[in-house]
Motif scaffolding. Structure first.
Motif, PDB file in Angstrom:
ATOM      1  N   PRO A  42      -3.517  -3.872 -16.577  1.00  0.00           N
ATOM      2  CA  PRO A  42      -4.595  -3.285 -16.887  1.00  0.00           C
ATOM      3  C   PRO A  42      -4.787  -2.749 -16.006  1.00  0.00           C
ATOM      4  N   ILE A  43      -5.641  -1.576 -15.583  1.00  0.00           N
ATOM      5  CA  ILE A  43      -6.064  -0.723 -13.839  1.00  0.00           C
ATOM      6  C   ILE A  43      -6.705  -0.673 -13.712  1.00  0.00           C
ATOM      7  N   ALA A  44      -7.745  -1.540 -12.985  1.00  0.00           N
ATOM      8  CA  ALA A  44      -9.472  -1.217 -13.403  1.00  0.00           C
ATOM      9  C   ALA A  44      -9.558  -0.290 -12.891  1.00  0.00           C
ATOM     10  N   GLU A  45     -10.726   0.579 -13.611  1.00  0.00           N
ATOM     11  CA  GLU A  45     -11.004   1.907 -13.283  1.00  0.00           C
ATOM     12  C   GLU A  45     -11.523   2.319 -12.252  1.00  0.00           C
ATOM     13  N   ALA A  50      -2.899   3.875  -5.123  1.00  0.00           N
ATOM     14  CA  ALA A  50      -2.052   2.587  -4.805  1.00  0.00           C
ATOM     15  C   ALA A  50      -0.573   3.003  -3.263  1.00  0.00           C
ATOM     16  N   HIS A  51      -0.544   1.626  -2.799  1.00  0.00           N
ATOM     17  CA  HIS A  51       1.007   2.169  -2.169  1.00  0.00           C
ATOM     18  C   HIS A  51       1.440   0.688  -1.767  1.00  0.00           C
ATOM     19  N   ALA A  52       2.577   0.248  -1.094  1.00  0.00           N
ATOM     20  CA  ALA A  52       3.892  -0.504  -1.243  1.00  0.00           C
ATOM     21  C   ALA A  52       4.205  -1.062  -0.271  1.00  0.00           C
ATOM     22  N   GLU A  53       4.126  -1.667   0.577  1.00  0.00           N
ATOM     23  CA  GLU A  53       4.573  -1.721   2.112  1.00  0.00           C
ATOM     24  C   GLU A  53       5.721  -3.072   2.525  1.00  0.00           C
ATOM     25  N   ILE A  54       6.399  -3.032   3.143  1.00  0.00           N
ATOM     26  CA  ILE A  54       7.469  -3.510   3.304  1.00  0.00           C
ATOM     27  C   ILE A  54       7.320  -4.433   5.083  1.00  0.00           C
ATOM     28  N   PHE A  55       6.904  -6.309   5.236  1.00  0.00           N
ATOM     29  CA  PHE A  55       6.407  -6.694   6.525  1.00  0.00           C
ATOM     30  C   PHE A  55       7.886  -6.936   6.974  1.00  0.00           C
ATOM     31  N   PRO A  56       8.224  -6.370   8.421  1.00  0.00           N
ATOM     32  CA  PRO A  56       9.475  -7.362   8.983  1.00  0.00           C
ATOM     33  C   PRO A  56       9.262  -8.256   8.900  1.00  0.00           C
ATOM     34  N   TYR A  69      -1.078  -2.025  -2.550  1.00  0.00           N
ATOM     35  CA  TYR A  69      -2.152  -2.189  -2.531  1.00  0.00           C
ATOM     36  C   TYR A  69      -3.192  -1.431  -3.323  1.00  0.00           C
ATOM     37  N   LEU A  70      -3.987  -1.708  -4.561  1.00  0.00           N
ATOM     38  CA  LEU A  70      -4.466  -1.149  -4.923  1.00  0.00           C
ATOM     39  C   LEU A  70      -5.847  -0.936  -4.797  1.00  0.00           C
ATOM     40  N   GLN A  71      -6.180   0.314  -4.134  1.00  0.00           N
ATOM     41  CA  GLN A  71      -7.613   1.225  -3.672  1.00  0.00           C
ATOM     42  C   GLN A  71      -8.344   0.998  -4.532  1.00  0.00           C
ATOM     43  N   GLY A  72      -9.100   1.196  -4.588  1.00  0.00           N
ATOM     44  CA  GLY A  72     -10.932   1.352  -5.285  1.00  0.00           C
ATOM     45  C   GLY A  72     -11.842   1.367  -4.477  1.00  0.00           C
ATOM     46  N   VAL A  73     -12.660   1.035  -5.015  1.00  0.00           N
ATOM     47  CA  VAL A  73     -14.145   0.303  -4.656  1.00  0.00           C
ATOM     48  C   VAL A  73     -13.620  -0.674  -3.218  1.00  0.00           C
ATOM     49  N   THR A  74     -13.451  -1.362  -3.686  1.00  0.00           N
ATOM     50  CA  THR A  74     -12.393  -2.766  -2.772  1.00  0.00           C
ATOM     51  C   THR A  74     -10.473  -2.349  -2.935  1.00  0.00           C
ATOM     52  N   THR A  75     -10.470  -2.744  -1.915  1.00  0.00           N
ATOM     53  CA  THR A  75      -8.377  -2.613  -1.826  1.00  0.00           C
ATOM     54  C   THR A  75      -7.941  -4.205  -2.775  1.00  0.00           C
ATOM     55  N   LYS A  76      -7.372  -4.140  -3.324  1.00  0.00           N
ATOM     56  CA  LYS A  76      -6.749  -5.132  -3.931  1.00  0.00           C
ATOM     57  C   LYS A  76      -5.176  -5.468  -3.798  1.00  0.00           C
ATOM     58  N   HIS A  77      -4.976  -6.733  -3.156  1.00  0.00           N
ATOM     59  CA  HIS A  77      -3.348  -6.921  -2.436  1.00  0.00           C
ATOM     60  C   HIS A  77      -2.838  -7.421  -3.438  1.00  0.00           C
ATOM     61  N   ILE A  78      -1.163  -7.360  -4.406  1.00  0.00           N
ATOM     62  CA  ILE A  78      -0.287  -7.913  -4.482  1.00  0.00           C
ATOM     63  C   ILE A  78       0.805  -7.662  -3.943  1.00  0.00           C
ATOM     64  N   GLY A  79       1.299  -9.957  -3.617  1.00  0.00           N
ATOM     65  CA  GLY A  79       2.504 -10.002  -2.965  1.00  0.00           C
ATOM     66  C   GLY A  79       3.510  -9.687  -3.784  1.00  0.00           C
ATOM     67  N   PHE A  80       4.429  -9.463  -3.874  1.00  0.00           N
ATOM     68  CA  PHE A  80       5.905 -10.016  -4.128  1.00  0.00           C
ATOM     69  C   PHE A  80       6.399 -10.510  -4.121  1.00  0.00           C
ATOM     70  N   ALA A  81       7.964 -11.512  -4.412  1.00  0.00           N
ATOM     71  CA  ALA A  81       8.464 -11.898  -3.645  1.00  0.00           C
ATOM     72  C   ALA A  81       8.259 -12.523  -2.688  1.00  0.00           C
ATOM     73  N   ASP A  82       7.300 -13.525  -2.867  1.00  0.00           N
ATOM     74  CA  ASP A  82       6.746 -14.401  -1.936  1.00  0.00           C
ATOM     75  C   ASP A  82       7.891 -15.247  -2.104  1.00  0.00           C
ATOM     76  N   TYR A  83       8.621 -16.051  -3.237  1.00  0.00           N
ATOM     77  CA  TYR A  83      10.139 -16.554  -2.803  1.00  0.00           C
ATOM     78  C   TYR A  83      11.121 -15.889  -1.902  1.00  0.00           C
ATOM     79  N   VAL A  84      11.259 -15.346  -1.675  1.00  0.00           N
ATOM     80  CA  VAL A  84      12.451 -14.901  -0.736  1.00  0.00           C
ATOM     81  C   VAL A  84      11.920 -15.475   0.694  1.00  0.00           C
ATOM     82  N   ARG A  85      11.842 -16.287   0.868  1.00  0.00           N
ATOM     83  CA  ARG A  85      12.131 -17.096   2.128  1.00  0.00           C
ATOM     84  C   ARG A  85      12.851 -17.652   3.004  1.00  0.00           C
TER      85      ARG A  85
END
Length: 152
Positions: A42-45, A50-56, A69-85
């Motif tokens: 669920p998305i917080a009210e 939101a936006h997504a970024e690729i870090f080089p 990044y989900l932007q509301g009262v605060t910004t929530k970061h969700i990381g994807f593909a941390d296993y791609v190391r």
């Protein structure tokens, strides 16, 4: 853990691209599953954008980051593909002499891989407008729309 692959100096840009695409493809099923799990949350009210970024991988050590990044009262970061190391390592400085920016190349490849995985996971109908681009101007500067939503 397997030993990290190291790409030699002097490769053509298309050979480097194929090597990275091969490694990313190995992880696509995992990423699609990860995105599917995100999409059903669920998305917080208070979240309005939101936006997504690729870090080089600026140093050629084989690690690229993907953040949403989900932007509301605060910004929530969700990381994807941390296993791609375990992407191939490469001497980015050796390629600078040939005017090839490995960080830009890898950001573009990962951006398209993430977008393709997002669409396969069913993200086009996500209720927020989201685009993905390279962090701090890395990559080609082009954003990819991940959803059909537009700000009004």
């Amino acid at each position: 853990m397997s030993k990290q692959k190291i790409l030699p100096n002097g490769l053509e840009e298309d050979v480097i691209s194929r090597a990275y695409k091969k490694e990313l493809t190995r992880h696509q099923t995992d990423l699609i599953g990860e995105i599917k799990r995100f999409l059903v949350q669920p998305i917080a009210e208070d979240v309005k954008s939101a936006h997504a970024e690729i870090f080089p991988d600026e140093y050629g050590d084989g690690y690229v980051g993907i953040g949403l990044y989900l932007q509301g009262v605060t910004t929530k970061h969700i990381g994807f593909a941390d296993y791609v190391r375990d992407l191939p390592g490469i001497d980015v400085f050796a390629y600078q002499e040939k005017d090839v920016s490995i960080p830009d190349l890898v950001v573009n490849l990962v951006k398209h891989w993430f977008a393709k995985s997002w669409f396969k996971a069913g993200g086009w109908d996500y209720p927020l407008e989201i685009e993905v681009n390279g962090h701090d101007g890395f990559g080609d500067g082009e954003s990819i729309a991940l959803t059909s939503k537009k700000l009004t």
